[in-house]
Design a protein around this motif. Structure first.
Motif, short mmCIF file in Angstrom:
data_model
loop_
_atom_site.label_atom_id
_atom_site.label_comp_id
_atom_site.label_asym_id
_atom_site.label_seq_id
_atom_site.Cartn_x
_atom_site.Cartn_y
_atom_site.Cartn_z
N SER A 1 13.80 0.60 -2.64
CA SER A 1 12.90 1.64 -3.41
C SER A 1 11.67 0.95 -3.93
CB SER A 1 13.49 1.98 -4.52
OG SER A 1 14.80 2.46 -4.43
N TYR A 2 10.53 1.50 -4.01
CA TYR A 2 9.24 0.96 -4.65
C TYR A 2 9.09 1.74 -5.68
CZ TYR A 2 8.41 -1.43 -0.15
OH TYR A 2 8.35 -2.23 0.95
N ARG A 3 8.40 0.90 -6.76
CA ARG A 3 8.42 1.70 -8.09
C ARG A 3 6.97 2.11 -8.17
NH1 ARG A 3 10.26 2.02 -13.62
NH2 ARG A 3 12.30 1.91 -12.61
N GLY B 1 10.11 5.93 13.89
CA GLY B 1 10.01 6.92 12.99
C GLY B 1 8.85 7.24 12.36
N GLN B 2 8.34 8.35 11.92
CA GLN B 2 7.14 8.61 11.33
C GLN B 2 6.41 7.77 10.25
OE1 GLN B 2 7.89 12.53 9.52
NE2 GLN B 2 7.29 13.58 11.59
N SER B 3 5.23 7.76 10.32
CA SER B 3 4.42 6.75 9.48
C SER B 3 4.83 7.19 7.90
CB SER B 3 2.94 7.44 9.35
OG SER B 3 2.29 6.49 8.56
N GLY B 4 5.10 6.10 7.16
CA GLY B 4 5.81 6.15 5.98
C GLY B 4 7.41 6.20 5.94
N SER B 5 7.94 6.22 6.92
CA SER B 5 9.46 6.51 7.11
C SER B 5 10.22 4.99 6.67
CB SER B 5 9.89 6.84 8.51
OG SER B 5 9.52 6.00 9.53
N GLY B 6 9.41 3.81 6.63
CA GLY B 6 10.04 2.72 6.30
C GLY B 6 10.13 1.61 7.03
N LYS B 7 9.81 1.80 8.30
CA LYS B 7 9.80 1.02 9.42
C LYS B 7 9.35 -0.34 9.18
CE LYS B 7 7.04 3.25 12.33
NZ LYS B 7 6.69 4.30 11.04
N SER B 8 8.22 -0.73 8.55
CA SER B 8 7.61 -2.11 8.02
C SER B 8 8.72 -2.54 6.99
CB SER B 8 6.38 -1.90 7.83
OG SER B 8 5.22 -1.57 8.89
N THR B 9 8.84 -1.62 6.00
CA THR B 9 9.82 -2.15 4.98
C THR B 9 11.08 -2.70 5.77
OG1 THR B 9 8.79 -0.31 3.50
CG2 THR B 9 11.27 -1.25 3.03
N LEU B 10 11.71 -2.09 6.49
CA LEU B 10 12.88 -2.56 7.11
C LEU B 10 12.91 -3.80 7.83
CD1 LEU B 10 15.87 -2.49 8.12
CD2 LEU B 10 15.32 -0.64 9.83
N PRO C 1 12.72 5.95 -3.29
CA PRO C 1 13.35 5.37 -2.28
C PRO C 1 13.05 5.31 -1.04
CG PRO C 1 14.25 7.25 -3.16
CD PRO C 1 13.18 7.17 -3.95
N VAL C 2 13.02 4.31 -0.19
CA VAL C 2 12.36 4.26 1.09
C VAL C 2 13.72 4.09 2.17
CG1 VAL C 2 11.08 2.98 2.72
CG2 VAL C 2 10.17 3.31 0.35
N LEU C 3 14.40 3.11 1.89
CA LEU C 3 15.81 2.92 2.56
C LEU C 3 16.87 3.08 1.77
CD1 LEU C 3 14.62 -0.54 4.39
CD2 LEU C 3 14.21 1.89 4.95
P1 ADP Z 1 6.20 2.62 8.11
O1 ADP Z 1 6.04 1.37 8.41
O2 ADP Z 1 7.26 3.42 8.54
O3 ADP Z 1 4.92 3.66 8.16
P2 ADP Z 1 6.28 1.62 5.30
O4 ADP Z 1 7.63 0.70 5.32
O5 ADP Z 1 5.31 0.97 5.49
O6 ADP Z 1 6.39 2.87 6.39
O7 ADP Z 1 6.30 2.37 3.89
C1 ADP Z 1 7.20 3.11 3.63
C2 ADP Z 1 6.98 3.85 2.20
O8 ADP Z 1 7.12 2.99 1.21
C3 ADP Z 1 5.53 4.58 2.28
O9 ADP Z 1 5.53 5.68 1.47
C4 ADP Z 1 4.76 3.41 1.78
O10 ADP Z 1 3.75 4.15 0.82
C5 ADP Z 1 5.80 2.89 0.44
N1 ADP Z 1 5.63 1.37 0.47
C6 ADP Z 1 5.36 0.25 1.38
N2 ADP Z 1 5.24 -0.90 0.85
C7 ADP Z 1 5.04 -0.67 -0.45
C8 ADP Z 1 4.70 -1.19 -1.60
N3 ADP Z 1 4.56 -2.67 -1.45
N4 ADP Z 1 4.63 -0.74 -2.73
C9 ADP Z 1 4.79 0.43 -3.07
N5 ADP Z 1 5.07 1.33 -2.18
C10 ADP Z 1 5.11 0.87 -0.82
#
Ligand code: ADP
Ligand code: MG
Length: 261
Positions: A39-41, A67-76, A48-50
């Motif tokens: 999750s991001y605060r 996954g759509q933009s913002g779905s959490g791909k980069s986060t994962l 919650p993202v994942l």
């Molecule tokens: P994707 O790569 O699928 O576009 P991200 O993983 O970049 O998605 O982001 C998923 C969600 O988490 C988005 O809503 C984004 O705004 C949020 N997010 C990503 N990184 C951060 C961060 N460092 N701090 C706060 N929110 C974040």
């Protein structure tokens, strides 16, 4: 949708499709995530993202995550690459848990075992193509170690630049390269330490269709010929179709995508 267990830290026993090693990780797999949460605060609330990602990537596999933009791909991808730590769940690489390693071990793992490429290349603007490719080796070794092996390192870097079709651009600066050429340089840099796993975040996201297809061709042949395991994030289903298998991130979880979807 909430099942009321969202914040729970005790993972329910989950069915396994493969045999497990003594530690409970799937055999023959390169990287495995179990019940990953992040999750991001934002202000006072946690977003919650994942929400419980389960993912098994086999050795030698080429997996696409869509996954759509913002779905959490980069986060994962960042979690898999130990660039960030999950709030819950575990990650294992070659059967060893990696999500709770101390910082220095994570750095070593990233340097030796993982290669990473990104949408915006992240080349160092003041270094030539060749120097950019050599940079991970300079960081990964002592100054003396690098100096002693500099000829071998240089020929490794040159060979990789030839492999990605950039042999004629070794002494150019990034600003003198096209987008496709910068991504080729970034791929060579990601491979210079002979990683076992390549993590690619939207590697064609900033390129035109033809150049993107060429980059995909390079990744495809690295996977087939060098047996490199690849986890590639993309928002483009056409790019994803060239991988062996595709999964989709939806509502913070991973679901399987059939090839005819
Ligand atoms: P994707 O790569 O699928 O576009 P991200 O993983 O970049 O998605 O982001 C998923 C969600 O988490 C988005 O809503 C984004 O705004 C949020 N997010 C990503 N990184 C951060 C961060 N460092 N701090 C706060 N929110 C974040
Ligand atoms: Mg992203």
């Amino acid at each position: 949708m909430s099942n009321g267990l969202e914040g729970s830290t005790t993972a329910a026993p989950r069915p396994r499709t493969m045999s497990q090693n003594a530690a409970g990780w799937s055999r023959g797999c390169q990287i495995e995530a179990v019940n990953l949460k992040k999750s991001y605060r934002k202000g006072l609330v946690d977003i919650p993202v994942l929400r419980g990602v389960d993912l098994v990537v086999q050795q030698g596999e080429f997996l696409a995550i869509i996954g759509q933009s913002g779905s959490g791909k980069s986060t994962l991808l960042h979690l898999l690459g130990t660039l960030d730590a999950p709030d819950g769940g575990t990650i294992a690489f070659n059967g060893r848990r990696i999500d709770n390693l101390p910082g220095s071990d994570r750095d070593a793992l990233r340097n030796r075992s993982f290669g990473m490429i990104f949408q915006f290349y992240h080349l160092m603007p003041e270094l030539t193509t060749l120097e950019n490719v050599l940079a991970p080796l300079m960081i990964g070794e002592s100054a003396w170690g690098f100096f002693r092996r500099r000829r071998r390192h240089r020929s490794t870097a040159e060979r990789l630049l030839e492999l990605v079709g950039l042999g004629h651009r070794m002494n150019h600066l990034p600003r003198e390269l096209s987008g496709g050429e910068m991504q080729r340089a970034a791929i060579a840099r990601a491979l210079v330490a002979r990683p076992e796993l390549l993590l690619a975040d939207e590697p064609t996201g900033n390129l035109d269709q033809k150049t993107g297809a060429e980059i995909l061709q390079i990744l495809r042949s690295l996977n087939r010929q060098e047996k490199l395991t690849i986890v590639m994030v993309t928002h483009d289903p056409a790019i994803a179709r060239q991988a062996d298998r595709t999964v989709r991130l939806v509502d913070g979880r991973v679901e399987t995508v059939n090839s005819d979807d």
